[in-house]
Design a protein around this motif. Structure first.
Motif: not given
Length: 281
Positions: A82-84, A185-187, A192-194, A199-200
């Motif tokens: 789940x997104x924080x 394109x901003x991947x 990195x921790x995000x 979740x993608x």
């Protein structure tokens, strides 16, 4: 210097000070506000704190380690899948609450891309008495939202925002959403921790980051009554492209972009048109 202060100073050399306070409070079983009045630290508490700090240094978000995330006046359960919720989203939520506060009677509110349900929980806590729906696609996120919204009266649904709640078409007073908006394109620019933990599905949305926003625009037009409002979060670099979607749609007026706590462009608001070519809808 107290044991608590020494522990915080030591940890703050390797992780953010705010995270150190959150993790130490969790290890002690107190709120961060009560840390400075906490008594002597026991060995098992120090060990637990050290384990949490090591995990945080390894990249695990502090909120996943504690299982909790603050949001405005509430706190929600979070964890892997789940997104924080972020502080930046609190401003948009506050804007929505003020819109509702300025209207008489019971209003119908729909949160799309609800994630943990933090936005819906904040709204019903700060301004109870409205009819609220929360829609989320991810089964993992819905499990957290179900816990967070239990007993609130918010109606939680798992499903795609594209075809959500057709029975409410043309009747909703407010649609609010924090959709995924990071461009693919901003991947590499995402911490990195995000990338590695959150979740993608809640982060990325096509090459320009606006794939979900395009669908949201159409769904908001379908759900809202004439004069109803939509607000949706976006990336700072989308301060023109996100509002342009609502303008180009033709179903909205009073389209405006708004800033977050840091005075950075963060969310778009738009009103469902009440007339077309001078004729009422």
């Amino acid at each position: 210097m107290t044991e608590v202060q020494r522990a915080l100073r030591r940890a703050s050399k390797v992780i953010p000070a705010a995270d150190a306070r959150m993790l130490l409070a969790h290890a002690l079983g107190v709120t961060p506000a009560r840390l400075l009045t906490a008594g002597p630290l026991h060995g098992h508490q120090i060990d637990a704190f050290d384990d949490l700090v090591r995990a945080r240094v390894g990249g695990t978000p502090a909120q996943y380690l504690t299982g909790r995330a603050p949001f405005r006046t509430v706190e929600v359960a979070v964890g892997p899948g789940v997104f924080i919720p972020r502080p930046e989203t609190e401003v948009m939520t506050g804007w929505a609450i003020e819109v509702l506060r300025g209207r008489a009677g019971e209003q119908t509110v729909v949160e799309l891309c609800a994630g943990s349900g933090a936005i819906s929980l904040a709204i019903c806590t700060e301004l109870p008495g409205h009819v609220q729906y929360a829609v989320e696609l991810s089964a993992a996120a819905v499990e957290y939202a179900d816990v967070n919204l239990a007993g609130t009266g918010v109606i939680l649904l798992q499903g795609d925002l594209a075809d959500a709640l057709p029975e409410l078409d043309g009747t909703v007073d407010l649609v609010i959403a924090n959709p995924p908006y990071v461009p693919l394109e901003s991947y590499d620019g995402i911490p990195a921790e995000v990338r590695e933990h959150e979740p993608e599905l809640a982060l990325f949305s096509g090459l320009d980051g606006l794939d979900v926003m395009r669908v949201l625009t159409r769904t908001a037009r379908r759900l809202l009554r004439p004069g109803g409002w939509v607000c949706a979060e976006h990336a700072e670099l989308q301060h023109r492209s996100a509002p342009e979607l609502f303008v180009a749609d033709g179903g909205f007026d009073q389209v405006r972009d708004r800033c977050d706590y840091n005075d950075r462009p963060r969310f778009v608001t738009a009103r469902r048109r009440t007339t077309v070519a001078g004729l009422p809808l």
